[in-house]
Design a protein around this motif. Structure first.
Motif, PDB file in Angstrom:
ATOM      1  N   MET A 141       0.840  -1.195   0.000  1.00 21.64           N
ATOM      2  CA  MET A 141       0.000   0.000   0.000  1.00 21.64           C
ATOM      3  C   MET A 141       0.877   1.248   0.000  1.00 21.64           C
ATOM      4  SD  MET A 141      -2.855   1.186   2.831  1.00 21.64           S
ATOM      5  CE  MET A 141      -3.864  -0.254   2.476  1.00 21.64           C
ATOM      6  N   LEU A 142       0.518   2.202  -0.851  1.00 17.53           N
ATOM      7  CA  LEU A 142       1.281   3.437  -0.907  1.00 17.53           C
ATOM      8  C   LEU A 142       1.074   4.250   0.365  1.00 17.53           C
ATOM      9  CD1 LEU A 142       0.581   4.605  -4.579  1.00 17.53           C
ATOM     10  CD2 LEU A 142       2.723   3.690  -3.679  1.00 17.53           C
ATOM     11  N   PRO A 143       2.149   4.865   0.887  1.00 20.41           N
ATOM     12  CA  PRO A 143       1.976   5.722   2.063  1.00 20.41           C
ATOM     13  C   PRO A 143       1.002   6.856   1.752  1.00 20.41           C
ATOM     14  CG  PRO A 143       4.311   5.329   1.612  1.00 20.41           C
ATOM     15  CD  PRO A 143       3.549   4.816   0.425  1.00 20.41           C
ATOM     16  N   SER A 144       0.095   7.129   2.687  1.00 16.54           N
ATOM     17  CA  SER A 144      -0.872   8.207   2.473  1.00 16.54           C
ATOM     18  C   SER A 144      -1.396   8.669   3.817  1.00 16.54           C
ATOM     19  CB  SER A 144      -2.041   7.743   1.592  1.00 16.54           C
ATOM     20  OG  SER A 144      -2.764   6.702   2.233  1.00 16.54           O
ATOM     21  N   ILE A 145      -1.920   9.877   3.821  1.00 16.91           N
ATOM     22  CA  ILE A 145      -2.642  10.379   4.986  1.00 16.91           C
ATOM     23  C   ILE A 145      -3.988  10.896   4.514  1.00 16.91           C
ATOM     24  CG2 ILE A 145      -0.526  10.980   6.239  1.00 16.91           C
ATOM     25  CD1 ILE A 145      -1.175  13.919   5.651  1.00 16.91           C
ATOM     26  N   GLN A 146      -4.914  11.016   5.443  1.00 22.23           N
ATOM     27  CA  GLN A 146      -6.230  11.587   5.171  1.00 22.23           C
ATOM     28  C   GLN A 146      -6.461  12.750   6.117  1.00 22.23           C
ATOM     29  OE1 GLN A 146      -8.168   7.644   5.828  1.00 22.23           O
ATOM     30  NE2 GLN A 146      -9.289   8.127   3.958  1.00 22.23           N
ATOM     31  N   ILE A 147      -7.150  13.778   5.612  1.00 24.12           N
ATOM     32  CA  ILE A 147      -7.485  14.940   6.428  1.00 24.12           C
ATOM     33  C   ILE A 147      -8.973  15.203   6.262  1.00 24.12           C
ATOM     34  CG2 ILE A 147      -6.964  17.346   6.969  1.00 24.12           C
ATOM     35  CD1 ILE A 147      -4.324  16.996   5.481  1.00 24.12           C
ATOM     36  N   PHE A 148      -9.685  15.199   7.378  1.00 23.31           N
ATOM     37  CA  PHE A 148     -11.131  15.382   7.360  1.00 23.31           C
ATOM     38  C   PHE A 148     -11.508  16.717   8.000  1.00 23.31           C
ATOM     39  CE2 PHE A 148     -10.150  10.879   8.039  1.00 23.31           C
ATOM     40  CZ  PHE A 148     -10.790  10.281   6.960  1.00 23.31           C
ATOM     41  N   SER A 149     -12.409  17.437   7.375  1.00 25.02           N
ATOM     42  CA  SER A 149     -13.008  18.603   8.022  1.00 25.02           C
ATOM     43  C   SER A 149     -14.049  18.142   9.031  1.00 25.02           C
ATOM     44  CB  SER A 149     -13.705  19.500   6.988  1.00 25.02           C
ATOM     45  OG  SER A 149     -12.803  19.965   6.020  1.00 25.02           O
ATOM     46  N   LEU A 150     -14.056  18.772  10.189  1.00 25.18           N
ATOM     47  CA  LEU A 150     -15.114  18.520  11.165  1.00 25.18           C
ATOM     48  C   LEU A 150     -16.160  19.615  11.005  1.00 25.18           C
ATOM     49  CD1 LEU A 150     -16.058  16.730  13.527  1.00 25.18           C
ATOM     50  CD2 LEU A 150     -14.966  18.367  15.057  1.00 25.18           C
ATOM     51  N   LEU A 151     -17.344  19.229  10.593  1.00 29.14           N
ATOM     52  CA  LEU A 151     -18.397  20.184  10.295  1.00 29.14           C
ATOM     53  C   LEU A 151     -19.412  20.250  11.437  1.00 29.14           C
ATOM     54  CD1 LEU A 151     -19.018  19.112   6.576  1.00 29.14           C
ATOM     55  CD2 LEU A 151     -17.422  20.838   7.455  1.00 29.14           C
ATOM     56  N   GLY A 152     -20.191  21.315  11.428  1.00 27.92           N
ATOM     57  CA  GLY A 152     -21.333  21.388  12.328  1.00 27.92           C
ATOM     58  C   GLY A 152     -21.084  21.995  13.686  1.00 27.92           C
ATOM     59  N   PRO A 160     -13.191  25.092  11.956  1.00 30.64           N
ATOM     60  CA  PRO A 160     -12.100  25.320  12.893  1.00 30.64           C
ATOM     61  C   PRO A 160     -11.408  24.059  13.399  1.00 30.64           C
ATOM     62  CG  PRO A 160     -14.163  25.466  14.050  1.00 30.64           C
ATOM     63  CD  PRO A 160     -14.510  25.172  12.604  1.00 30.64           C
ATOM     64  N   VAL A 161     -11.858  22.887  12.946  1.00 28.33           N
ATOM     65  CA  VAL A 161     -11.259  21.635  13.419  1.00 28.33           C
ATOM     66  C   VAL A 161     -11.101  20.684  12.238  1.00 28.33           C
ATOM     67  CG1 VAL A 161     -11.488  19.639  14.956  1.00 28.33           C
ATOM     68  CG2 VAL A 161     -12.315  21.881  15.700  1.00 28.33           C
ATOM     69  N   ALA A 162      -9.951  20.019  12.192  1.00 24.09           N
ATOM     70  CA  ALA A 162      -9.722  18.969  11.197  1.00 24.09           C
ATOM     71  C   ALA A 162      -9.094  17.773  11.898  1.00 24.09           C
ATOM     72  CB  ALA A 162      -8.829  19.458  10.073  1.00 24.09           C
ATOM     73  N   ILE A 163      -9.264  16.596  11.302  1.00 27.52           N
ATOM     74  CA  ILE A 163      -8.656  15.371  11.821  1.00 27.52           C
ATOM     75  C   ILE A 163      -7.687  14.839  10.787  1.00 27.52           C
ATOM     76  CG2 ILE A 163      -9.081  13.013  12.616  1.00 27.52           C
ATOM     77  CD1 ILE A 163     -12.035  15.244  12.657  1.00 27.52           C
ATOM     78  N   VAL A 164      -6.454  14.609  11.212  1.00 28.15           N
ATOM     79  CA  VAL A 164      -5.426  14.047  10.334  1.00 28.15           C
ATOM     80  C   VAL A 164      -5.234  12.588  10.717  1.00 28.15           C
ATOM     81  CG1 VAL A 164      -3.063  14.239   9.495  1.00 28.15           C
ATOM     82  CG2 VAL A 164      -4.296  16.299  10.201  1.00 28.15           C
ATOM     83  N   ARG A 165      -5.310  11.718   9.732  1.00 22.08           N
ATOM     84  CA  ARG A 165      -5.218  10.265   9.973  1.00 22.08           C
ATOM     85  C   ARG A 165      -4.138   9.659   9.078  1.00 22.08           C
ATOM     86  NH1 ARG A 165     -10.823   7.478   9.674  1.00 22.08           N
ATOM     87  NH2 ARG A 165     -10.905   8.460  11.744  1.00 22.08           N
TER      88      ARG A 165
END
Length: 250
Positions: free
Chosen positions: A1-12, A221-226
Motif C-alpha cells: 500500500m502506498l503511504p498516504s494520509i487523510q485529512i477530514f473537516s469537522l463540520l457542524g 475550525p477543526v480537522a482530523i489528520v489520519r
C-alpha cells in the motif's frame, strides 16, 4: 500500500462562545457527521475557538490607551485600541516599522501583532492567544481520549507569516499526545549519508496540512489528520521555539 494520509473537516460546530465546552462539542459534531475516530488520529484545532472558549476576548471600547499606542496608530492609520492590546501582549517588540509590529509574546512566539486578531471575532472585539496553548492542548487531549476511548494527538494551530517567504502558513502553538519535532539526526538518507542537522517540525506540518481543509473563511475550525503513524509522545508547542542562544537572527 502506498503511504498516504487523510485529512477530514469537522463540520457542524456552532459559533463558539466563552465558556463553551469544546471537549463536548467536538465529539458531538464528529458523531453527527458519522466520523469514526481511531487510535492515532490527530485533531488540529484552530487557536481562535480555543481562545473564544477560554474567554480570551477583549472589548475594544474598554481598552485604556497609552500615549505610545495613540502615536503609533495615528502615524500609520491603525486602530489605537488594537495597537494597545498588541503592546500589552508583547514581551519584546522585535520590529515596529511601516505600520507593522512584529513582537515576541509571553509564550515565546515571534509573530505579527503578538497574536492579537480581530478577524472572525465578534464586532467590536479582539481575540488574544490562549494563556497556555500546551495546557489547553493537554486538557483537550485528556477529555477527547475519554470521549472516543482511544489515544489521540492534539495540535492547536494559528496562522503566522514567515521571514524571507511570501504567504502565511498555519503553525502549531499547542501540542499534546505527539512529538512536536521528528529528529532524523544520526539516520542515513537514501544515498547512505548520515544526517547531521535534519529535525522536522512535525506539528507545524500537521497544522499547515490541516489548513487546506479548514481555511480562514470556510468556517471549519477543526480537522482530523489520519495515517501519520505518529507514536504517542509528550510533545509541546514550546519544543518548536528556538532558544535565544541558538537564534542567529536575534
Amino acid at each position: 500500500m502506498l503511504p498516504s494520509i487523510q485529512i477530514f473537516s469537522l463540520l457542524g460546530l456552532p459559533e463558539i462562545q466563552p465558556g463553551d465546552d469544546l471537549a463536548r462539542l467536538i465529539p458531538d459534531a464528529a458523531r453527527a457527521q458519522g466520523l469514526a475516530i481511531s487510535q492515532g488520529d490527530i485533531f488540529v484545532i484552530a487557536q481562535k475557538i480555543v481562545s473564544k472558549a477560554e474567554g480570551r476576548i477583549v472589548r475594544l471600547d474598554a481598552v485604556q490607551l497609552s500615549e505610545r499606542a495613540i502615536a503609533w496608530a495615528a502615524a500609520w492609520g491603525k486602530d489605537a485600541r488594537l495597537i494597545e492590546l498588541v503592546l500589552r501582549e508583547s514581551k519584546r517588540i522585535v520590529r515596529m516599522e511601516r505600520g507593522i509590529i512584529v513582537a515576541e509574546t509571553r509564550h515565546g512566539f515571534v509573530c505579527a501583532n503578538a497574536g492579537v486578531d480581530s478577524s472572525n471575532a465578534p464586532a467590536g472585539t479582539a481575540i488574544l492567544l490562549p494563556e497556555d496553548p500546551d495546557a489547553s492542548a493537554r486538557a483537550l487531549q485528556g477529555e477527547l481520549e475519554k470521549a472516543f476511548a482511544c489515544p489521540l494527538g492534539i495540535v492547536i494551530s494559528d496562522t503566522f507569516g514567515r521571514p524571507w517567504r511570501e504567504g502565511l502558513v498555519n503553525v502549531a502553538l499547542g501540542v499534546a499526545g505527539i512529538a512536536a519535532l521528528i529528529d532524523y539526526r544520526g539516520q542515513k538518507d537514501a544515498s547512505g549519508n548520515v544526517l547531521s542537522a535534519t529535525i522536522i517540525a512535525f506539528a507545524d506540518e500537521l497544522a499547515s496540512a490541516a489548513e487546506l481543509v479548514m481555511g480562514k473563511s470556510k468556517g471549519v475550525p477543526v480537522a482530523i489528520v489520519r495515517g501519520t503513524h505518529a507514536q504517542s509522545a509528550r510533545g509541546s508547542g514550546r519544543d518548536l521555539i528556538r532558544p535565544a542562544e541558538r537564534d542567529l537572527f536575534r
